[in-house]
Design a protein around this motif. Structure first.
Motif, PDB file in Angstrom:
ATOM      1  N   ARG A 194       2.403   7.014  -6.735  1.00  0.00           N
ATOM      2  CA  ARG A 194       3.315   7.931  -6.046  1.00  0.00           C
ATOM      3  C   ARG A 194       4.731   7.681  -6.544  1.00  0.00           C
ATOM      4  O   ARG A 194       5.072   6.580  -6.957  1.00  0.00           O
ATOM      5  N   ALA A 202       1.928  -4.537  -3.491  1.00  0.00           N
ATOM      6  CA  ALA A 202       3.217  -5.237  -3.675  1.00  0.00           C
ATOM      7  C   ALA A 202       2.994  -6.750  -3.626  1.00  0.00           C
ATOM      8  O   ALA A 202       3.550  -7.502  -4.435  1.00  0.00           O
ATOM      9  N   LYS A 237       2.593  -3.045   5.581  1.00  0.00           N
ATOM     10  CA  LYS A 237       1.174  -2.671   5.468  1.00  0.00           C
ATOM     11  C   LYS A 237       0.274  -3.815   4.987  1.00  0.00           C
ATOM     12  O   LYS A 237      -0.941  -3.681   4.983  1.00  0.00           O
ATOM     13  N   SER A 257       6.038   0.029  -5.765  1.00  0.00           N
ATOM     14  CA  SER A 257       4.690  -0.165  -5.232  1.00  0.00           C
ATOM     15  C   SER A 257       4.547   0.608  -3.918  1.00  0.00           C
ATOM     16  O   SER A 257       4.444   0.024  -2.845  1.00  0.00           O
ATOM     17  N   VAL A 258       4.615   1.934  -4.044  1.00  0.00           N
ATOM     18  CA  VAL A 258       4.682   2.765  -2.835  1.00  0.00           C
ATOM     19  C   VAL A 258       3.413   3.595  -2.634  1.00  0.00           C
ATOM     20  O   VAL A 258       3.430   4.642  -2.005  1.00  0.00           O
ATOM     21  N   GLY A 259       2.307   3.101  -3.154  1.00  0.00           N
ATOM     22  CA  GLY A 259       1.019   3.730  -2.883  1.00  0.00           C
ATOM     23  C   GLY A 259       0.482   4.513  -4.072  1.00  0.00           C
ATOM     24  O   GLY A 259       1.203   4.847  -5.008  1.00  0.00           O
ATOM     25  N   GLY A 315      -7.682   1.355   2.926  1.00  0.00           N
ATOM     26  CA  GLY A 315      -8.863   0.554   3.261  1.00  0.00           C
ATOM     27  C   GLY A 315      -9.191  -0.464   2.194  1.00  0.00           C
ATOM     28  O   GLY A 315      -8.561  -0.525   1.141  1.00  0.00           O
TER      29      GLY A 315
HETATM   30  P1  NAP Z   1       0.110   0.961   1.067  1.00  0.00           P
HETATM   31  O1  NAP Z   1      -0.638  -0.075   1.811  1.00  0.00           O
HETATM   32  O2  NAP Z   1       0.024   2.364   1.553  1.00  0.00           O
HETATM   33  O3  NAP Z   1       1.659   0.496   1.031  1.00  0.00           O
HETATM   34  C1  NAP Z   1       2.639   1.312   0.477  1.00  0.00           C
HETATM   35  C2  NAP Z   1       4.011   0.762   0.822  1.00  0.00           C
HETATM   36  O4  NAP Z   1       4.978   1.583   0.175  1.00  0.00           O
HETATM   37  C3  NAP Z   1       4.347   0.801   2.306  1.00  0.00           C
HETATM   38  O5  NAP Z   1       5.069  -0.354   2.632  1.00  0.00           O
HETATM   39  C4  NAP Z   1       5.246   2.040   2.417  1.00  0.00           C
HETATM   40  O6  NAP Z   1       6.174   1.990   3.468  1.00  0.00           O
HETATM   41  C5  NAP Z   1       5.981   1.953   1.107  1.00  0.00           C
HETATM   42  N1  NAP Z   1       6.588   3.211   0.723  1.00  0.00           N
HETATM   43  C6  NAP Z   1       5.996   4.431   0.589  1.00  0.00           C
HETATM   44  N2  NAP Z   1       6.894   5.349   0.168  1.00  0.00           N
HETATM   45  C7  NAP Z   1       8.075   4.698   0.048  1.00  0.00           C
HETATM   46  C8  NAP Z   1       9.360   5.084  -0.362  1.00  0.00           C
HETATM   47  N3  NAP Z   1       9.625   6.334  -0.727  1.00  0.00           N
HETATM   48  N4  NAP Z   1      10.346   4.154  -0.376  1.00  0.00           N
HETATM   49  C9  NAP Z   1      10.097   2.863  -0.020  1.00  0.00           C
HETATM   50  N5  NAP Z   1       8.882   2.433   0.372  1.00  0.00           N
HETATM   51  C10 NAP Z   1       7.888   3.340   0.398  1.00  0.00           C
HETATM   52  O7  NAP Z   1      -0.319   1.037  -0.466  1.00  0.00           O
HETATM   53  P2  NAP Z   1      -0.750  -0.059  -1.546  1.00  0.00           P
HETATM   54  O8  NAP Z   1      -0.042  -1.337  -1.372  1.00  0.00           O
HETATM   55  O9  NAP Z   1      -0.627   0.663  -2.832  1.00  0.00           O
HETATM   56  O10 NAP Z   1      -2.294  -0.285  -1.236  1.00  0.00           O
HETATM   57  C11 NAP Z   1      -3.250   0.778  -1.322  1.00  0.00           C
HETATM   58  C12 NAP Z   1      -4.545   0.364  -0.639  1.00  0.00           C
HETATM   59  O11 NAP Z   1      -5.208  -0.645  -1.405  1.00  0.00           O
HETATM   60  C13 NAP Z   1      -4.316  -0.240   0.738  1.00  0.00           C
HETATM   61  O12 NAP Z   1      -5.359   0.162   1.590  1.00  0.00           O
HETATM   62  C14 NAP Z   1      -4.387  -1.715   0.466  1.00  0.00           C
HETATM   63  O13 NAP Z   1      -4.726  -2.510   1.595  1.00  0.00           O
HETATM   64  C15 NAP Z   1      -5.475  -1.760  -0.597  1.00  0.00           C
HETATM   65  N6  NAP Z   1      -5.373  -3.002  -1.369  1.00  0.00           N
HETATM   66  C16 NAP Z   1      -5.978  -4.106  -0.854  1.00  0.00           C
HETATM   67  C17 NAP Z   1      -5.859  -5.316  -1.496  1.00  0.00           C
HETATM   68  C18 NAP Z   1      -6.508  -6.526  -0.903  1.00  0.00           C
HETATM   69  O14 NAP Z   1      -7.303  -6.391   0.014  1.00  0.00           O
HETATM   70  N7  NAP Z   1      -6.183  -7.702  -1.372  1.00  0.00           N
HETATM   71  C19 NAP Z   1      -5.122  -5.421  -2.664  1.00  0.00           C
HETATM   72  C20 NAP Z   1      -4.502  -4.282  -3.176  1.00  0.00           C
HETATM   73  C21 NAP Z   1      -4.622  -3.077  -2.500  1.00  0.00           C
HETATM   74  P3  NAP Z   1       5.967   2.904   4.791  1.00  0.00           P
HETATM   75  O15 NAP Z   1       4.909   2.200   5.573  1.00  0.00           O
HETATM   76  O16 NAP Z   1       7.302   2.886   5.411  1.00  0.00           O
HETATM   77  O17 NAP Z   1       5.530   4.269   4.334  1.00  0.00           O
END
Ligand code: NAP
Length: 448
Positions: free
Chosen positions: A104, A153, A200, A312-314, A361
């Protein structure tokens, strides 16, 4: 009884769990198609190299391919090597499980300056994904800002804070290890736009950051002040409560003068990435919690020096030719896994995993998700239009005529054997081959 044939596009956990659920019926055979010659999707190319226990799910996922009605067709790219309508000619149903592997955007000035990368690029690089250029990262920066406070992140911050020696025993490719060995990174600053309770990340992943060798974890007590809404959230959300406890303990720690520092900051909304030729700093708007779990700007700005930024915003799903797409959510519109176009179910088309529900998830979440899709497929079976090309060898011949070098399960096993052998020589669990041509060569040539 004629076998029904299903194509699953994507061999990550969602696709493989679909294949496993489909084999419950003796009347179904499945081809799992992947654009890469290697299976397992984000388990191979997303789970961090030092999370070996999490990666061991590969042993379970592999068993699905030992089933005589499941095939792996690797190195076959949907939309390039085969279209949706061509798949329909060969299969009674198609399940799209290709994930959500693009990043994103932040939508701020300077986002594309040299030195600014998406975390997904960094993850792909250290995971040895064939799409990631070997020389994409140099780690010449002393300070790295990571924007976002999710598990990705945490992964990228942890990998950047570890030494090459610590990662040597993992499957990390040699070229990544070399760059890590020369890394100049001293400070990694992970920044959330809302408060610590809204972060998160999960507790196990967060806790690891405080246990890294020769790394001081730095948290400012004032960043952990929370509002009434956060207090309320803590009552019902165990993860957030534990996370906050951990961060409060860290905020009491005195820095020990270790080689690297990992900082956690909150309530900073990115405004711009600044620099003439490359990133030199990031400007944030300071925020305060608004009582509803959101942040509002205080009017103050804060600038953090950084020569490298990881956004790292998803993740976000990728639209696929021939299939409808919800641009806003980045998913294929569906009703519990049945693909929908303009409120109508499209017969014979299904989705599973991140492209169905969005990028959320853990690995295991995909099992229930896949089961739901397959349950609905079973309900629809009697109404599906049968495919024209019924013989399973026809698709292989079709792809061969197109010049596609299909890598089957035996081909993957050869790659696997090569990586394991290279790993043994480095005292590692395996060493990944990152180059596509080398993967293809290994799939035909390597003899264990
Ligand atoms: P995520 O959990 O959705 O986190 C995204 C982060 O980006 C949130 O802190 C969000 O803040 C922030 N964000 C979004 N838009 C932003 C913006 N414009 N400016 C600043 N911050 C912003 O996504 P992810 O870390 O990419 O993980 C994706 C999925 O994979 C998750 O379900 C995660 O648990 C999983 N995963 C799991 C593991 C593990 O189990 N070890 C490892 C990697 C990934 P807001 O909350 O304020 O929107």
């Amino acid at each position: 009884m004629t076998q029904l044939r299903v194509a699953v596009v994507g061999s990550g956990p969602a696709g493989i769990y679909c294949a496993a659920a489909l084999t419950e019926s003796d009347e179904i055979s499945v081809d799992v198609i992947d654009r890469l010659p290697t299976p397992f999707g984000l388990v191979r190319y997303g789970v961090a190299p030092d999370h070996e226990k999490m990666k061991s799910v590969i042993n379970t996922l592999s068993k699905v391919f030992l089933h005589d009605r499941v095939r792996f067709l690797g190195n076959v790219e949907f939309g390039r090597d085969i279209s949706l309508s061509e798949l329909h000619e060969h299969y009674d149903a198609v399940i799209m499980a290709h994930g959500a592997a693009i990043d994103r955007r932040l939508g701020v000035a300077g986002e594309d300056l040299p030195g600014s990368f998406s975390a997904t690029e960094f993850v792909s690089w250290y995971s040895g994904h064939p799409d990631a250029a070997v020389d994409r990262f140099t780690l010449n920066a002393e300070t790295v800002v990571v924007i976002g406070v999710g598990n990705v992140a945490v992964d990228v911050a942890r990998i950047m804070s570890k030494t090459a020696t610590q990662l040597r025993s993992t499957d990390i490719p040699d070229h990544v290890l070399d760059v890590l060995a020369r890394s100049r990174v001293r400070d990694v600053v992970v920044v959330g736009r809302r408060g610590p309770v809204q972060a998160k990340f999960t507790t196990k992943e967060l806790r690891e950051l405080g246990e890294l060798d020769d790394v001081d974890i730095v948290v400012r007590p004032e960043d952990l002040e929370i509002d009434a809404a956060s207090e309320l959230m803590l009552e019902s959300n165990t993860v957030a409560r534990r996370n906050l406890e951990i961060m409060r303990e860290w905020s009491q720690r005195e820095p020990q003068g270790r080689s690297r520092r990992l900082h956690l900051r909150f309530l900073l909304r990115p405004v711009s990435l600044d620099g003439e030729e490359s990133v030199q700093s990031v400007t944030f708007a300071r925020g305060r919690l608004d009582g509803n779990g959101n942040a509002v700007d205080t009017g103050e700005l804060e600038q953090l020096d950084a020569q490298m930024v990881l956004r790292s915003v998803g993740y976000r799903g990728l639209a696929m030719p021939g299939l409808p797409f919800d641009e806003e959510r980045g998913v294929i519109p569906n009703a519990a896994g049945r693909v929908m176009r303009a409120a109508e179910v499209i017969p014979g088309e299904y989705v599973a995993g991140w492209i169905k529900r969005g990028p959320s998830g853990i690995i295991g979440t995909n099992r229930g998700d896949a089961n739901e899709t397959v349950r609905n497929f079973f309900e629809d079976v009697s109404e599906l239009a049968p495919q024209v090309a019924r013989d399973p060898t026809e698709i292989i011949e079709f792809l061969g005529r197109r010049g596609v070098r299909v890598v089957d399960w035996q081909g993957w096993e050869k790659i696997d054997a090569l990586e394991m052998a290279t790993g043994a020589a480095r005292d590692a669990s395996r060493v990944k081959v990152a180059d596509l041509e080398r993967l293809l060569l290994a799939s035909t040539e390597h003899r264990p």
